[in-house]
Design a protein around this motif. Structure first.
Motif, PDB file in Angstrom:
ATOM      1  N   GLU A   1      -1.139  -6.496   5.198  1.00  0.00           N
ATOM      2  CA  GLU A   1      -0.847  -6.300   3.764  1.00  0.00           C
ATOM      3  C   GLU A   1      -1.749  -5.243   3.142  1.00  0.00           C
ATOM      4  O   GLU A   1      -1.740  -5.061   1.922  1.00  0.00           O
ATOM      5  N   CYS A   2      -2.568  -4.565   3.985  1.00  0.00           N
ATOM      6  CA  CYS A   2      -3.562  -3.633   3.435  1.00  0.00           C
ATOM      7  C   CYS A   2      -2.883  -2.390   2.854  1.00  0.00           C
ATOM      8  O   CYS A   2      -2.188  -1.667   3.560  1.00  0.00           O
ATOM      9  N   GLU A   3      -3.116  -2.166   1.546  1.00  0.00           N
ATOM     10  CA  GLU A   3      -2.480  -1.012   0.896  1.00  0.00           C
ATOM     11  C   GLU A   3      -3.222   0.290   1.187  1.00  0.00           C
ATOM     12  O   GLU A   3      -2.686   1.376   1.009  1.00  0.00           O
ATOM     13  N   GLU A   4      -4.494   0.154   1.601  1.00  0.00           N
ATOM     14  CA  GLU A   4      -5.297   1.356   1.861  1.00  0.00           C
ATOM     15  C   GLU A   4      -4.810   2.085   3.118  1.00  0.00           C
ATOM     16  O   GLU A   4      -4.911   3.293   3.218  1.00  0.00           O
ATOM     17  N   CYS A   5      -4.360   1.312   4.121  1.00  0.00           N
ATOM     18  CA  CYS A   5      -4.065   1.937   5.411  1.00  0.00           C
ATOM     19  C   CYS A   5      -2.686   1.586   5.963  1.00  0.00           C
ATOM     20  O   CYS A   5      -2.340   2.009   7.060  1.00  0.00           O
ATOM     21  N   ASP A   6      -1.922   0.792   5.223  1.00  0.00           N
ATOM     22  CA  ASP A   6      -0.598   0.351   5.699  1.00  0.00           C
ATOM     23  C   ASP A   6      -0.658  -0.302   7.078  1.00  0.00           C
ATOM     24  O   ASP A   6       0.234  -0.122   7.906  1.00  0.00           O
TER      25      ASP A   6
ATOM     26  N   GLU B   1      -2.778   0.286   9.516  1.00  0.00           N
ATOM     27  CA  GLU B   1      -3.356   1.112  10.591  1.00  0.00           C
ATOM     28  C   GLU B   1      -4.748   0.604  10.982  1.00  0.00           C
ATOM     29  O   GLU B   1      -5.190   0.775  12.111  1.00  0.00           O
ATOM     30  N   GLY B   2      -5.446   0.002  10.041  1.00  0.00           N
ATOM     31  CA  GLY B   2      -6.824  -0.445  10.263  1.00  0.00           C
ATOM     32  C   GLY B   2      -7.794   0.436   9.502  1.00  0.00           C
ATOM     33  O   GLY B   2      -7.831   1.643   9.724  1.00  0.00           O
ATOM     34  N   CYS B   3      -8.556  -0.157   8.578  1.00  0.00           N
ATOM     35  CA  CYS B   3      -9.529   0.602   7.787  1.00  0.00           C
ATOM     36  C   CYS B   3     -10.674  -0.355   7.430  1.00  0.00           C
ATOM     37  O   CYS B   3     -10.580  -1.543   7.708  1.00  0.00           O
ATOM     38  N   PRO B   4     -11.764   0.125   6.839  1.00  0.00           N
ATOM     39  CA  PRO B   4     -12.894  -0.779   6.551  1.00  0.00           C
ATOM     40  C   PRO B   4     -12.552  -1.921   5.598  1.00  0.00           C
ATOM     41  O   PRO B   4     -13.297  -2.882   5.485  1.00  0.00           O
ATOM     42  N   ASN B   5     -11.415  -1.816   4.899  1.00  0.00           N
ATOM     43  CA  ASN B   5     -11.018  -2.902   3.997  1.00  0.00           C
ATOM     44  C   ASN B   5     -10.306  -4.046   4.715  1.00  0.00           C
ATOM     45  O   ASN B   5     -10.109  -5.114   4.150  1.00  0.00           O
ATOM     46  N   CYS B   6      -9.867  -3.802   5.948  1.00  0.00           N
ATOM     47  CA  CYS B   6      -9.095  -4.847   6.619  1.00  0.00           C
ATOM     48  C   CYS B   6      -9.539  -5.105   8.061  1.00  0.00           C
ATOM     49  O   CYS B   6      -9.088  -6.086   8.667  1.00  0.00           O
ATOM     50  N   THR B   7     -10.393  -4.259   8.615  1.00  0.00           N
ATOM     51  CA  THR B   7     -10.826  -4.489  10.008  1.00  0.00           C
ATOM     52  C   THR B   7     -12.328  -4.247  10.162  1.00  0.00           C
ATOM     53  O   THR B   7     -12.936  -3.526   9.369  1.00  0.00           O
TER      54      THR B   7
HETATM   55 ZN   LIG Z   1      -6.693  -1.393   5.836  1.00  0.00          ZN
END
Ligand SMILES: [Zn+2]
Length: 277
Positions: free
Chosen positions: A91-96, A98-104
């Protein structure tokens, strides 16, 4: 439902639920088991082939356990989780997704045998406070010339998908005990005192008394031992003692707050659905 917080330690909680019923107490129990998110390792990328050591020695990327088993063991490690900071990856809107510091959170591990690889050998890329909660959980033992080099990615999930995303354990409630003593029937035989496994019955000034009511396990051994029907044990169905523990990835306080929030959302959703009928 009235909730009295009896105990809220870092990894342990005890609540007294009153003015409620078994379905409500059970709803809270189930939410604490299955709906509290936490971080857990979901992807592991193993380096294949030889790995060079500092001493010009060559190590083989190998371990006595299959990669799948090592990945599973990594998945079960408790990872500290700030529930305010992370999004679900899907559901991460920052990376759709893909994986980013907000979700991984990405971890690296580089160990050469002979040694035991422990949870504390996982190094988070970036923030150090995301190291696994316990340092000494063994993952695998490496032999001479064996080595493990890998990257692992943790993400948020809930226990509905996998037990590795379950921060709580031992979530259980018991009916609040109620012990009725009929002193007119009691012939002071003390049989009930003998059989009580938690020793909460005693004779005081010639009368049978309960010393610590909440310790009662509702086993009814006293009832069975009494030949006079002088004692009756019941569990109240409007009052409960709920206990739970966490694995340290989330504090007992955060788990409880999140649990109540999720429960509230579920009930609100149900009311909306009923109104739409
Ligand atoms: Zn993310």
């Amino acid at each position: 439902m009235e909730i009295e917080v009896r105990k809220l330690e870092e990894r342990k909680g005890e609540l007294l639920l009153s003015d409620t019923n078994p379905p409500m107490a059970n709803a809270l129990r189930r939410v604490l088991i299955a709906d509290i998110p936490k971080l857990a390792i979901e992807d592991v990328e193993f380096h294949l082939g030889t790995i060079g050591g500092e001493d010009d020695k060559e190590y083989e990327s190998a371990a006595p356990l299959f990669d799948e088993i090592i990945a599973h063991r990594l998945g079960m490690l408790p990872i500290p989780t700030d529930l305010e900071l992370f999004n679900y990856r899907s559901e991460c809107e920052e990376c759709d997704g893909e994986g980013c510091p907000n979700c991984t959170v990405i971890y690296s591990l580089n160990k050469k045998g002979p040694c035991t690889v422990y949870s504390g050998d996982l190094i988070p890329v970036g923030e150090n406070e995301l190291r696994p909660v316990d340092d000494l959980i063994p993952i695998v033992k490496l032999n001479e010339e064996q080595a493990l080099l890998m990257y692992a990615t943790a993400e948020l999930g809930t226990a509905k998908d996998h037990a590795k995303w379950q921060p709580t354990s031992g979530v259980a409630y018991k009916y609040y005990p109620e012990i009725e003593i009929n002193s007119e029937e009691c012939d002071e035989c003390k049989e009930c005192i003998e059989v009580c496994p938690v020793d909460i019955l005693e004779m005081k000034d010639g009368e049978l008394t309960v010393t610590d009511l909440e310790e009662c396990k509702l086993c009814k051994a006293c009832e069975e031992a009494c030949g006079k029907d002088a004692i009756e044990v019941k569990g109240r169905d409007d009052k409960f003692i709920l206990t739970f523990e966490t694995d340290g990835s989330v504090s007992a306080e955060d788990a409880l707050k999140k649990g109540l929030e999720v429960l509230n959302e579920k009930f609100t959703h149900m009311v909306d659905l009923i109104e739409d009928i």
